[in-house]
Scaffold this active site. Structure first.
Site, mmCIF file in Angstrom:
data_model
loop_
_atom_site.group_PDB
_atom_site.id
_atom_site.type_symbol
_atom_site.label_atom_id
_atom_site.label_comp_id
_atom_site.label_asym_id
_atom_site.label_seq_id
_atom_site.Cartn_x
_atom_site.Cartn_y
_atom_site.Cartn_z
ATOM 1 N N VAL A 271 0.820 -1.211 0.000
ATOM 2 C CA VAL A 271 0.000 0.000 0.000
ATOM 3 C C VAL A 271 0.858 1.267 0.000
ATOM 4 O O VAL A 271 0.664 2.164 -0.819
ATOM 5 C CB VAL A 271 -0.934 -0.018 1.238
ATOM 6 N N ILE A 272 1.856 1.316 0.896
ATOM 7 C CA ILE A 272 2.679 2.527 0.994
ATOM 8 C C ILE A 272 3.554 2.667 -0.253
ATOM 9 O O ILE A 272 3.684 3.756 -0.819
ATOM 10 C CB ILE A 272 3.552 2.503 2.272
ATOM 11 N N ASP B 202 -3.379 -1.107 15.493
ATOM 12 C CA ASP B 202 -2.173 -1.716 14.905
ATOM 13 C C ASP B 202 -1.369 -2.542 15.912
ATOM 14 O O ASP B 202 -0.580 -3.387 15.512
ATOM 15 C CB ASP B 202 -1.223 -0.627 14.361
ATOM 16 N N SER C 260 9.201 0.157 2.314
ATOM 17 C CA SER C 260 7.791 -0.010 2.719
ATOM 18 C C SER C 260 7.460 -1.490 2.667
ATOM 19 O O SER C 260 6.816 -1.967 1.754
ATOM 20 C CB SER C 260 6.891 0.791 1.783
ATOM 21 N N HIS D 132 -28.257 8.489 -12.298
ATOM 22 C CA HIS D 132 -27.599 8.535 -13.609
ATOM 23 C C HIS D 132 -27.291 9.975 -13.960
ATOM 24 O O HIS D 132 -28.153 10.843 -13.789
ATOM 25 C CB HIS D 132 -28.516 7.950 -14.682
HETATM 26 P P1 NAI Z 1 2.279 -3.872 3.031
HETATM 27 O O1 NAI Z 1 2.156 -5.058 3.892
HETATM 28 O O2 NAI Z 1 1.079 -3.283 2.381
HETATM 29 O O3 NAI Z 1 3.296 -4.194 1.827
HETATM 30 C C1 NAI Z 1 4.610 -4.610 2.042
HETATM 31 C C2 NAI Z 1 5.146 -5.219 0.759
HETATM 32 O O4 NAI Z 1 6.535 -5.408 0.898
HETATM 33 C C3 NAI Z 1 4.540 -6.571 0.440
HETATM 34 O O5 NAI Z 1 4.128 -6.615 -0.903
HETATM 35 C C4 NAI Z 1 5.694 -7.537 0.719
HETATM 36 O O6 NAI Z 1 5.649 -8.684 -0.099
HETATM 37 C C5 NAI Z 1 6.898 -6.689 0.402
HETATM 38 N N1 NAI Z 1 8.123 -7.076 1.084
HETATM 39 C C6 NAI Z 1 8.272 -7.442 2.378
HETATM 40 N N2 NAI Z 1 9.563 -7.708 2.639
HETATM 41 C C7 NAI Z 1 10.252 -7.486 1.498
HETATM 42 C C8 NAI Z 1 11.626 -7.571 1.146
HETATM 43 N N3 NAI Z 1 12.564 -7.921 2.037
HETATM 44 N N4 NAI Z 1 11.979 -7.275 -0.132
HETATM 45 C C9 NAI Z 1 11.058 -6.926 -1.053
HETATM 46 N N5 NAI Z 1 9.740 -6.830 -0.758
HETATM 47 C C10 NAI Z 1 9.340 -7.099 0.500
HETATM 48 O O7 NAI Z 1 3.069 -2.806 3.911
HETATM 49 P P2 NAI Z 1 3.296 -1.237 3.726
HETATM 50 O O8 NAI Z 1 3.032 -0.816 2.331
HETATM 51 O O9 NAI Z 1 4.621 -0.973 4.329
HETATM 52 O O10 NAI Z 1 2.168 -0.609 4.626
HETATM 53 C C11 NAI Z 1 2.184 -0.864 6.029
HETATM 54 C C12 NAI Z 1 0.794 -0.874 6.606
HETATM 55 O O11 NAI Z 1 0.214 0.408 6.537
HETATM 56 C C13 NAI Z 1 -0.094 -1.828 5.878
HETATM 57 O O12 NAI Z 1 -0.590 -2.761 6.805
HETATM 58 C C14 NAI Z 1 -1.195 -0.998 5.340
HETATM 59 O O13 NAI Z 1 -2.439 -1.604 5.558
HETATM 60 C C15 NAI Z 1 -1.106 0.317 6.096
HETATM 61 N N6 NAI Z 1 -1.404 1.395 5.170
HETATM 62 C C16 NAI Z 1 -2.673 1.539 4.721
HETATM 63 C C17 NAI Z 1 -2.973 2.499 3.790
HETATM 64 C C18 NAI Z 1 -4.356 2.575 3.251
HETATM 65 O O14 NAI Z 1 -5.266 2.028 3.855
HETATM 66 N N7 NAI Z 1 -4.584 3.224 2.111
HETATM 67 C C19 NAI Z 1 -1.959 3.422 3.285
HETATM 68 C C20 NAI Z 1 -0.657 3.138 3.785
HETATM 69 C C21 NAI Z 1 -0.416 2.177 4.699
#
Ligand code: NAI
Length: 475
Positions: free
Chosen positions: A193-194, A322, A279, A454
Site C-alpha cells: 500500500v505505501i 495496529d 515499505s 444517472h
Molecule cells: P504492506 O504489507 O502493504 O506491503 C509490504 C510489501 O513489501 C509486500 O508486498 C511484501 O511482499 C513486500 N516485502 C516485504 N519484505 C520485502 C523484502 N525484504 N523485499 C522486497 N519486498 C518485501 O506494507 P506497507 O506498504 O509498508 O504498509 C504498512 C501498513 O500500513 C499496511 O498494513 C497498510 O495496511 C497500512 N497502510 C494503509 C494504507 C491505506 O489504507 N490506504 C496506506 C498506507 C499504509
C-alpha cells in the site's frame, strides 16, 4: 498526587482518540495520553494516520494528481496550460497545514467531550487494587490511576536488516512524506500500500521510480483480475515494478543509495537511486510501555495478545488497532476502539471483520471488501462473478477516466454477496455501498434492483450486480 480516571487510553491515534471520545460519551471519566509532537514541540494527536500516514499521504496524492492532470490530461478537455510549474516545498507545507487542522480538530473534540488530554509518553507502573498506575513522562510529569486501560500505541515502519531508517536517504513513510525537493531517481522496496501510494506521488512529480517487490505476484492479497488491471495501469504511467526480487546489500552514501538485488531469473542487478523508501510492512509498537511491569502478554511478533473482544490477559486492560492482530487500518482501529468503550460501559460492542474495506489511493484507486476469487476457490465456495468495465459507464467517459472495473462475487446458491473488488475512479467512495450491502447480507439481486443515480460511477456497481445474473444493460 495521582489523578483518578475510569478509563485511561494510551495513544491518541484513530484507535485511541475514538475510544476516548466514545467512552466519554458513555459517561466515563476519561484520560487520553499521547506523546506525538508537532514541529514546535506541541501536541499532535492523531497518531501515524494523522501525522505521517493516511491524511498527509492523501494531501500529497491530491496535489500530485492535480499536477499530473494539468501536465498530461487537461489538453484532452481543451485546456492549455502554459508555463506549468510545481513547488514540492509548497505542496509539503500545504500537507503540513492539513495535518495541523486534523491535530487541532482532535484536541477540540477532546475538549468538547471532556476527555482529559496529557501530552507525553505513558507507561505502566503497577497494578493497584484492581486498577493500574500509569506514569506520563513529558513536559510535566503526571501519575494517573485508571480502572480500565485501553492500549492503542500503534505501529512503526519495519526496517530492512542492514539499512536502518535515517529519514534522509533511507526513508520510512515519515521521510517519504517530508521531501521538499523531487529526487531524480527514487527506489522503493515493497509494492504494498505505501510503496504504491508514495511511488505514485513522486512519479507524478517527476521522479523516475523503481519498486522492488519480493513476492512473485503483484498485490497478492488483492483479487488477481483487479491486481492485473492495476498493474497494467501503473506500468503505463511509468512506474517500474520488479516482482519476485531478492534484495541484497544496501550501501548508503552521501549522494545516493545503491541497492544490490537479484531479479526473478536469478540475475544480479544494482539499483542506484537518490532516495530509497522502504515499505515492507509495519511492526506493533510497545516501546516504552513497560508491559513487563504488569505482566501484559505479547505474541511472538511483539503485538499485544488479545481475544476477539480486544481483552488482554490482564483484567481491565484492553488493546486495539495496529498494536494487536488484524489489518493495520485506521478504520479497523476505530471500530475496535468504539467496541471496547461500549464493552467497558456494559454494552455489546461488535466489529465485523468480514466487512472491513481496503483502499489503495493510487490512480486508478483500488478498493475491496470481502473475499476475492482466489480465496473463494481456496475455501471451496461455489460462486458467480459479475464484472462491469468503467469504459461502458457514461460518467466515467465524461470524467475522462475509464480505467478499470467493478467485480462482484456472489454465492452460487443463495446469491449473497461474498466480495466486491474495484479498480478505477473513486473506488474508495464506491466501496461504501458494497460494505453496507454485505453488512446487511444483501444478495447481488438486491443491488441490481436498487435505483442508482444517472449518470454516476455507482451505476457500475449496479451493472456488476446485473452481470452476476448475466444481464448487464449497458455492456
Ligand atoms: P504492506 O504489507 O502493504 O506491503 C509490504 C510489501 O513489501 C509486500 O508486498 C511484501 O511482499 C513486500 N516485502 C516485504 N519484505 C520485502 C523484502 N525484504 N523485499 C522486497 N519486498 C518485501 O506494507 P506497507 O506498504 O509498508 O504498509 C504498512 C501498513 O500500513 C499496511 O498494513 C497498510 O495496511 C497500512 N497502510 C494503509 C494504507 C491505506 O489504507 N490506504 C496506506 C498506507 C499504509
Amino acid at each position: 498526587m495521582s489523578k483518578q480516571f475510569d478509563v485511561i487510553v494510551i495513544g491518541g491515534g484513530p484507535g485511541g482518540y475514538i475510544a476516548a471520545i466514545r467512552a466519554a460519551q458513555l459517561g466515563k471519566n476519561v484520560a487520553c495520553v499521547d506523546e506525538w509532537k508537532n514541529a514546535t514541540g506541541g501536541p499532535a494527536p492523531g497518531g501515524t494516520c494523522t501525522n505521517v500516514g493516511c491524511i498527509p499521504s492523501k494531501a500529497l496524492l491530491q496535489s500530485s494528481e492535480h499536477f499530473e492532470q494539468a501536465s498530461h490530461h487537461f489538453a484532452d478537455h481543451g485546456i492549455t496550460v502554459k508555463g506549468l510549474s510545481m513547488d514540492a516545498g509548497k505542496m509539503v507545507a500545504r500537507k503540513d497545514a492539513v495535518v495541523k487542522q486534523n491535530n487541532d480538530g482532535i484536541l477540540y473534540l477532546f475538549k468538547k467531550n471532556k476527555v482529559s488530554f496529557f501530552h507525553g509518553r505513558a507507561s505502566f507502573v503497577k497494578a493497584v487494587d484492581g486498577a493500574y498506575e500509569i506514569k506520563v513522562a513529558g513536559a510535566a510529569e503526571e501519575t494517573l490511576v485508571g480502572q480500565q486501560i485501553i492500549v492503542a500505541t500503534g505501529s512503526n515502519a519495519r526496517a530492512l536488516p542492514g539499512a536502518p531508517f535515517d529519514e534522509t536517504m533511507v526513508l520510512s513513510n515519515e521521510g517519504a512524506l517530508a521531501l521538499t525537493a523531487v529526487p531524480k531517481k527514487m527506489g522503493l522496496i515493497g509494492s504494498g500500500v505505501i510503496g504504491l501510494e508514495m511511488g505514485s506521488v513522486w512519479r507524478r512529480l517527476g521522479s523516475e521510480v523503481t519498486i522492488l517487490e519480493g513476492l512473485p505476484d503483484f498485490l497478492g492479497a488483492v483479487d488477481q483480475q483487479i491486481a492485473k488491471e492495476a498493474h497494467k495501469a501503473f506500468v503505463k504511467q511509468g512506474l517500474k515494478i520488479e516482482l519476485g526480487v531478492k534484495v541484497g546489500d544496501i550501501k548508503v552514501g552521501k549522494k545516493g543509495v545503491s541497492v544490490a538485488w537479484t531479479n526473478a531469473k536469478g540475475e544480479a542487478q544494482t539499483l542506484d537511486v537518490d532516495k530509497l523508501i522502504v515499505s515492507i510492512g509495519r511492526v506493533p509498537n510497545t516501546i516504552g510501555l513497560n508491559a513487563e511491569a504488569v505482566g501484559l502478554k505479547l505474541d511472538e511478533r511483539g503485538a499485544i495478545l488479545v481475544d476477539a473482544d480486544c481483552k488482554t490477559n490482564l483484567p481491565g486492560v484492553w488493546a486495539v488497532g495496529d498494536v494487536v492482530r488484524g489489518p493495520m487500518l485506521a478504520h479497523k482501529a476505530e471500530e475496535e476502539g468504539v467496541a471496547v468503550a461500549e464493552r467497558i460501559a456494559g454494552q455489546h460492542g461488535h466489529v465485523n471483520f468480514n466487512t472491513i474495506p481496503w483502499v489503495i489511493y493510487t490512480s486508478p484507486e483500488i478498493a475491496w471488501v470481502g473475499r476475492n476469487e482466489q480465496q473463494l476457490k481456496a475455501d471451496g465456495v461455489a460462486y458467480k462473478a459479475g464484472t462491469f468495465p468503467f469504459l461502458a459507464n457514461g460518467r466515467a467517459r465524461a470524467l475522462g477516466d475509464t480505467t478499470g472495473m467493478v467485480k462482484m462475487l456472489a454465492d452460487a446458491t443463495t446469491d449473497e454477496i461474498l466480495g466486491v473488488h474495484i479498480v478505477g475512479p473513486m473506488a474508495s467512495e464506491l466501496i461504501a455501498e458494497c460494505v453496507l450491502a454485505m453488512e446487511f447480507r444483501a444478495s447481488s439481486e438486491d443491488i441490481a434492483r436498487v435505483c442508482h443515480a444517472h449518470p454516476s460511477l455507482s451505476e457500475s456497481t449496479k451493472e456488476a450486480a446485473l452481470a452476476v445474473d448475466k444481464r448487464t444493460l449497458n455492456f
